[in-house]
Design an enzyme around this catalytic site. Structure first.
Site, PDB file in Angstrom:
ATOM      1  CB  CYS A 155      37.036  49.897  40.545  1.00  0.00           C
ATOM      2  SG  CYS A 155      37.933  51.433  40.294  1.00  0.00           S
ATOM      3  CB  CYS A 187      40.817  50.205  41.148  1.00  0.00           C
ATOM      4  SG  CYS A 187      39.456  51.263  41.580  1.00  0.00           S
ATOM      5  CG  ASP A 188      40.964  46.269  40.426  1.00  0.00           C
ATOM      6  OD1 ASP A 188      41.825  46.739  41.178  1.00  0.00           O
ATOM      7  OD2 ASP A 188      39.820  45.932  40.803  1.00  0.00           O
TER       8      ASP A 188
END
Ligand code: NAP
Length: 349
Positions: free
Chosen positions: A169, A172-173
């Site tokens: 992801c 997300c990261d």
């Protein structure tokens, strides 16, 4: 108490089913899932895949070109709005879109529980589902909209460096310091891979897009975006053989093998992002419903959302290995709610 409709999931399919069921006065109860470390690891956090994507340019009703931030802020309750990043652009984002759907469902009285369903019993009436605390809920009908989650390659080195440079992801990261102004790799050739590469290029110096063939699966527009991007380099006919790293630094590189007989290649990267498709979230069913050969929930009546058990309907990516779009998931959520409504009406007659 026996509910009319239990809805499991919290993506576009689940919220659309809830909107329709609530408006049909069925008083739906949605299990939106729990925020847990296991769900984080498995990619099954509440609010589905849309909540992990960036701009959404193809969902009807939200054309780009206007400032949308003020509308989003005014439409959502402050406790939900506070989770979102401020929108300073001209395009709705996935997290915003899914929050709006949730809000629309609650506006019509949908009840929501932040629980995972871990077991079902569809062998008798009423239909029963059990949450992770052991609480059992009974329903005359159930709509399953649990979606699909990101797939991994299955390499031991991938497992060893998960959350230390290996991720599925980018949204997300991607902004983590370990990727900033460094080189990273994205594996895959579909729209997700291009989207992830494009997103990562905001932070990273260089993004290698590694694809196992010599042609991207992504749509033409997305493929052009990757090919023209000055920071993205596409490496054709390559697959990861091993993710390299150490305890101190996490991921430091990736070894690639050729799919056309060329020499192996090693790249220095601080991150490896997997974008190689999704697996339907059906584990909790434990054989209670028939699945297709590919593991998706089988729809048993053409153009309907019926499953192998009467009263259990399915919507969204958990039954879709072909379209996999937010809009098709939403459409099938509507269909599932209508099917459930008609099923319940027939029961009463
Ligand atoms: P996808 O279209 O199934 O693409 C998966 C990619 O991963 C393919 O290129 C595939 O290679 C590759 N792959 C699969 N297994 C692999 C393995 N073991 N090793 C190496 N490569 C592997 O999945 P997706 O990109 O997640 O997209 C899913 C759906 O969402 C699609 O319908 C897509 O259009 C949609 N989507 C749309 C947007 C958007 O419109 N903005 C954004 C994201 C996703 P092959 O090509 O060789 O099979």
């Amino acid at each position: 108490m026996k509910e009319n409709v239990l809805i499991i999931g919290s993506g576009p399919a689940a919220w659309t089913a809830a909107i329709y069921a609530a408006r049909a006065a069925l008083n739906p109860l949605v299990f939106e899932g729990a925020v847990t470390a296991e769900n984080q690891e498995a990619g099954t956090l509440p609010m589905g895949q849309l909540s992990r994507t960036t701009e959404v340019e193809n969902y009807p009703g939200f054309p780009t070109g206007n400032k949308i931030g003020a509308y989003i802020e005014s439409a959502l309750d402050s406790d939900r709005y506070s989770y979102l990043l401020p929108n300073e652009g001209d395009c709705i984002t996935g997290p915003e879109l899914i929050e709006l759907m949730r809000k629309q469902a609650t506006n019509f009285g949908t009840r929501i529980l932040g629980e995972d369903i871990v077991h079902v019993d569809f062998s008798a009436r009423p239909l029963r589902v059990t949450d992770s605390s052991g609480e059992v809920y009974e329903g005359a009908s159930v709509i399953i909209a649990t979606g699909a989650s990101a797939r991994y390659l299955g390499l031991p080195s991938e497992e060893a460096y998960k959350n230390r440079g290996v991720s599925a992801c980018a949204v997300c990261d991607g902004a983590l310091p370990r990727f900033r102004n460094k080189a990273v790799a994205v594996v895959g050739g579909g729209d997700s891979a291009v989207e992830e590469a494009d997103y990562l290029a905001k932070f990273a110096d260089k993004v290698y897009l590694i694809h196992r063939r010599d042609e991207l699966r992504a749509s033409k527009t997305m493929a052009q975006r990757a090919k023209r991007h000055p920071k993205i380099e596409i490496l054709w006919n390559r697959v990861p053989e091993e993710i390299l790293g150490n305890d101190e630094n996490g991921v430091t590189g990736i070894k690639l093998k050729s799919t056309v007989g060329e020499e192996p290649l090693t790249l220095e990267v601080t991150g490896v992002f997997l974008a190689i498709g999704h697996t339907p979230n059906t584990k909790f069913l434990n054989g209670a419903l028939e699945l297709t050969e590919k593991g998706f929930i089988k729809r048993t009546v053409p153009f309907r959302t019926n499953t192998s058990v009467p009263g259990v309907f399915v919507a969204g990516d958990v039954a879709d290995d072909y379209y996999k779009q937010a809009i098709t998931a939403a459409g099938s959520g509507c269909m599932a709610a209508l099917d459930a409504e008609r099923y319940l009406a027939a029961l009463e007659e």
